[in-house]
Enzyme design. Structure first.
Site, short mmCIF file in Angstrom:
data_model
loop_
_atom_site.label_atom_id
_atom_site.label_comp_id
_atom_site.label_asym_id
_atom_site.label_seq_id
_atom_site.Cartn_x
_atom_site.Cartn_y
_atom_site.Cartn_z
CD1 TRP A 89 -1.71 -2.37 1.62
CD2 TRP A 89 -3.24 -1.05 0.66
NE1 TRP A 89 -2.83 -3.14 1.42
CE2 TRP A 89 -3.80 -2.34 0.83
CE3 TRP A 89 -4.01 -0.05 0.08
CZ2 TRP A 89 -5.08 -2.66 0.43
CZ3 TRP A 89 -5.31 -0.36 -0.31
CH2 TRP A 89 -5.83 -1.66 -0.15
CG HIS B 126 5.81 11.41 52.79
ND1 HIS B 126 5.82 12.44 53.70
CD2 HIS B 126 4.51 11.26 52.40
CE1 HIS B 126 4.59 12.91 53.84
NE2 HIS B 126 3.78 12.21 53.07
CG ASP C 267 -1.63 11.93 52.53
OD1 ASP C 267 -1.62 11.92 51.31
OD2 ASP C 267 -0.95 12.71 53.23
CE1 TYR C 268 2.05 6.04 56.25
CE2 TYR C 268 2.86 6.50 54.04
CZ TYR C 268 2.44 5.59 54.99
OH TYR C 268 2.40 4.26 54.70
CG ASP D 88 1.45 9.77 51.04
OD1 ASP D 88 1.92 10.26 50.00
OD2 ASP D 88 1.44 10.37 52.12
#
Length: 951
Positions: free
Chosen positions: A237, A733, A858-859, A845
């Site tokens: 093609w 964290h 979540d910290y 987190d």
């Protein structure tokens, strides 16, 4: 068998020694006076013979295990290579024994070498497995290997049935690039199962990646295993009809165009003819689709029947550049068009084999006034800019280190000359100014991150102007910006100067050109001729293609390890110097030629309108893939349009802008910035502090201020005294992100904490207290006796990143929803932001699963006071309201809600969503836990609001 060979070698040693002991003088005299040997041979060999004689005497004295030096000189084979014309080699029984010794010795050495490599490979593999086990690391290949092992084990059929149940039909694209392990896995799962389907899709004529582990013999085996005729696609093609017919003719006239004719036959293809609707015209005529620049031997290029590379390399590149310059000149005059538009530089590609050919072509194009771009798989981490950036960042990280700073000044990025750097030794004020500047960059890095620091440095040090003014400046500037972008992304996972420098060092040591993000980018969007490797061009198309060095061959060298396939199953063999070396060389050479033919096919089928290549008696061309197709007696005129090699010297002369000046186009469009990527942080800031959060980092309490709480009785609780600020938040964290909760005890936890304290510049004396603190947090009951300590790694998802669209989120709507969620009596600051259309991005987190329910954690490292009362319900509510943390966890809840809805067919919010824990770490374990399970109606309302609906 090494033992058998060792015995045979020892026997030959002893026999040689016995003969020499009795007849050594006779052998020496025979060699010294042999009439059949040439005088030069005797002279050349004398020193080596003297060494041999001395070695034999030493061998007899010490009975050594190794043969004496130069003993091969006594073999009939070497004696026969030094004869006069019609001369006769001397004969003696010792010479025959020497030949037997040479054979057994060489076989023994090859076997010993193979044995050593086998043991070394096993030892390295075992060591790597131990290292991966200790680091709890698994590679992609390990996944394949372990799956293969599991399928072959006792429960293999149950596993295969499970996979078939989940995926009754498998379709493998680009199957010609598979390997035996992958095929074995799919065969064990699907082969012979009529209720399932295994579709292996690929073109064996385009299997060109053996260097990456692809194995065409696996394809051939799969073809034989499948039974029946394969389904084929028989229409091109891409290309004009005459070009398709010319390529068909070239491959059809060869007896076995791809060597393995039974498994990889050539089927002529038809042309869809779409390219004929927009033809390439040069002066109103369609040029020949497949053109051969024929070169003959003459006095200029060679005298011995072949043309050396010293002539063909630069001369063919110059001819190619001249032809391209000529075409661009014609296009500028309206005489070269494609579908009525002027031919452009980006329509043209020059396909090469390697960077050496690419450099030669690019230089020739530059000499002809044609701008080009090289597109390759080279890694940006292999560049000089990566090395210079590493030196520069080291100086920013340690501005007081004189060596690091001087090294940075000497890089091409800063461009200081040696004399100027040396002058700093005698100019204290100038040196202090340099140190102070880098200290300022260091502070900027610490306070605002990597990219703001680098932008400031580039501007103040004049780096951009310096690079762009130099040779290849645009390429260098592009590399630097690409490196900066990659470093900015890496900073999310490697915050801090030391971690980012270590990341950059690792990337430079293990640069991977196959990684798309590392591959060199195009340095310009200008209209440029493209120089591309044939491997890189696979799957692409270009209007005009030039193949300047398609005649070049790669001879197979008889050295080291030789890989080849043999046998009915196409098994891979490695020859290290066996007695079957000649057969191994033959088979390996056949495989290389077969891949070269496939590479040639790829190259010849990239063009849409016209493909030009050179051919002639170039040195080594008869061993090339094109040489195989053409054979010795092929009439070139029957296959190609034969054209003379273009003469060098033609230059492209861009048309000058009328009036002699250049004026920038005036912009009259809409530069609205309403569509943007935003985040909770951006939404919660005041209107005056709105910013685009395309590079939003995980929320690690950066910049969070304490909330005033009621006075209480101060308590000597170590977390109250723990350092505050950005580094404390990052450290905490990171610790909770990296530790494995059930095993976070003792020395294992202590080592992680100690490393983190050192990384973030916090006194190591906190080690034991932080370990105790973390343990207490993990052991704090949450609900129904649940503790973080009880959550294994398999049930945790750490730092989940999410994006979802916003279709017209307004502050008023969001304020109303928050007010309804908070209830009466909670006066909180109002959100103030422009209506947002774009994407909302964030990081959660921790998400964990417990008894079929999913929870968000979540910290928070906020310091709310030095007494536990500050971390009770009222104090936490004040912190939640002041910082809009309820908005944050509502956003997180919507993200998890959408995620579970997509992944769980029977998902129900009431049954599966457990709630949100915001853990204010400094108050734990006595207090500091805020829990909420937002009503389903609130989550649905916020979900609709994000989608542009009404809450």
């Amino acid at each position: 068998d090494i033992g058998v060979l060792e015995v045979a070698r020892r026997e030959a040693f002893e026999t040689l020694g016995a003969i020499w002991r009795e007849q050594g003088a006779e052998v020496r005299e025979l060699l010294d006076n042999a009439p059949g040997l040439t005088r030069n041979a005797k002279s050349y060999r004398q020193d080596r013979l003297d060494t041999l004689y001395a070695g034999l005497e030493g061998y007899l004295t010490h009975a050594g295990a190794e043969p004496p030096p130069n003993f091969e000189l006594l073999t009939p084979g070497l004696l026969g290579t030094s004869l006069k014309k019609n001369g006769t080699a001397p004969e003696h029984p010792l010479f025959e024994v020497a030949a037997r010794l040479a054979n057994t010795h060489h076989e023994f050495e090859a076997a010993r070498h193979a044995h050593f490599l086998g043991e070394a490979a096993d030892a390295i593999a075992a060591s790597l497995e131990r290292a991966k086990g200790a680091g709890r690391t698994i590679f992609f290949d390990d996944l394949l290997r372990k799956l293969d092992h599991a399928l072959a084990g006792d429960g293999g059929e149950r596993l295969a049935a499970r996979v078939r149940g989940l995926y009754p039909v498998a379709m493998i694209d680009e199957f010609q690039d598979t390997d035996p392990l992958q095929y074995r896995i799919f065969s064990r799962i699907y082969r012979g199962r009529e209720e399932c389907g295994l579709f292996m899709i690929g073109d064996p004529k385009q299997a060109i990646y053996s260097f990456r582990g692809a194995d065409i013999f696996t394809y051939m085996r799969a073809r034989n295993d499948s039974g029946g005729a394969p389904y084929t696609l028989d229409t091109n093609w891409r290309s004009r009809r005459r070009l398709v017919e010319a390529v068909n003719a070239l491959f059809e006239q060869a007896e076995a165009p791809f060597i393995y004719d039974e498994s990889i036959p050539f089927h002529p293809v038809k042309a869809a003819g779409h390219a004929d609707e927009t033809p390439l015209l040069i002066d109103g005529e369609e040029p020949a689709p497949l053109a051969c620049w024929a070169v003959e031997v003459d006095e200029e290029n060679g005298h011995h029947g072949s043309i050396p590379g010293t002539w063909s390399g630069p001369r063919i590149a110059a001819a190619c550049a001249a032809e391209i310059a000529h075409l661009l000149n014609l296009a500028q005059a309206g005489r070269a068009t494609i579908g009525g538009r002027a031919l452009a530089a980006h329509d043209i590609a020059v396909l090469v084999r390697n960077r050496h050919e690419a450099a030669r072509v690019r230089e020739a194009l530059a000499d002809a006034g044609v701008s080009s771009v090289t597109i390759s798989r080279d890694s940006v981490f292999h560049t000089e800019e990566a090395r210079d950036l590493s030196h520069l960042l080291r100086a920013v990280a340690e501005p007081g280190e004189a060596t690091a700073l001087r090294t940075a000044l000497a890089t091409r990025l800063l461009g200081w000359e040696a004399a100027t750097i040396h002058a700093l030794n005698h100019d204290e004020a100038a040196w202090e100014a340099r140190v102070e500047a880098f200290q300022r960059y260091q502070r900027l890095w610490h306070s605002h991150g990597f990219m703001p620091m680098l932008i400031a440095l580039l501007k103040e040090e004049g780096v951009s102007a310096r690079l762009l003014a130099g040779e290849d400046g645009e390429r260098r500037m592009t590399n630097l910006l690409q490196l900066a972008e990659l470093a900015q992304l890496a900073e999310r996972r490697h915050p801090g100067a030391e971690r980012l420098l270590r990341w950059l060092s690792d990337r430079r040591a293990d640069a991977n050109g196959e990684s798309e993000e590392q591959q060199l980018r195009m340095e310009s969007d200008d209209d440029l001729v493209q120089i591309v490797t044939i491997h890189k061009s696979k799957g692409l198309e270009y209007s005009l293609v030039f193949l300047p060095y398609i005649w070049a061959s790669r001879p197979l060298r008889d050295e080291g390890i030789l890989g080849y396939h043999d046998g009915e199953d196409g098994a891979l063999h490695l020859d290290l110097g066996s007695s079957q070396r000649d057969r191994a060389l033959e088979l390996a050479g056949r495989e290389r030629l077969a891949e070269e033919l496939r590479l040639l096919y790829v190259a010849l089928t990239r063009a849409r309108y016209r493909c030009c290549f050179s051919w002639g008696p170039f040195r080594g061309a008869e061993h090339s893939a094109l040489g195989w197709l053409l054979g010795g007696e092929c009439e070139l005129e029957r296959l190609f349009a034969i054209e003379p090699l273009p003469e060098p010297g033609v230059r492209f002369t861009p048309r000058q802008v009328a009036g002699g000046g250049v004026e920038a186009r005036r912009f009259s469009g809409d530069a609205s910035q309403r569509w943007r990527i935003t985040s909770f942080t951006a939404l919660s800031l005041s209107h005056d502090h709105q910013r685009d959060y395309r590079t939003e980092l995980p929320d690690h309490d950066l910049g969070v201020m304490p909330v005033e709480a009621e006075e209480g009785v101060p308590v000597d609780h170590p977390p109250f005294r723990f350092p505050r600020g950005a580094h404390a938040g990052l450290l905490l964290h990171q610790l909770f992100e990296n530790i494995d909760f059930p095993y976070a005890r003792g020395a294992a936890l202590g080592g992680v904490v100690e490393q983190g304290l050192r990384q973030y510049g916090i006194d190591a004396q906190w080690r034991d207290e932080v370990c105790e603190w973390i343990g207490a947090v993990l052991d704090t009951p949450l609900e129904d006796g649940l503790r973080l300590r009880d959550i294994p790694a398999a049930q945790r998802l750490v730092e989940m990143e999410f994006h979802f669209p916003l279709d017209g989120l307004g502050a008023a709507q969001l304020n109303a929803l928050l007010a309804a969620h908070r209830g009466e009596g909670r006066a909180t600051p109002m959100l103030d932001f422009d209506t947002v259309r774009g994407m909302l991005k964030g990081f959660v987190d921790l998400i964990f699963e417990h008894r079929g329910r999913f929870y968000i954690v979540d910290y928070k490292s906020n310091h709310l006071g030095d007494h536990f009362e500050a971390y009770q319900r009222e104090g936490l509510a004040a912190a939640i309201d002041a910082h809009h943390y309820d908005l944050q966890y509502l956003i997180y809840s919507v993200a998890l809600h959408r995620y579970l809805r997509q992944r769980m067919p029977d998902y129900d919010y009431q049954r599966h969503f457990g709630g949100v824990y915001y853990l204010f770490l400094r108050g734990m374990p006595v207090s500091g836990i805020h829990y909420d399970r937002p009503p389903r109606a609130t989550i649905d309302a916020l979900d609709r609001l994000f989608g542009g609906g009404e809450a």
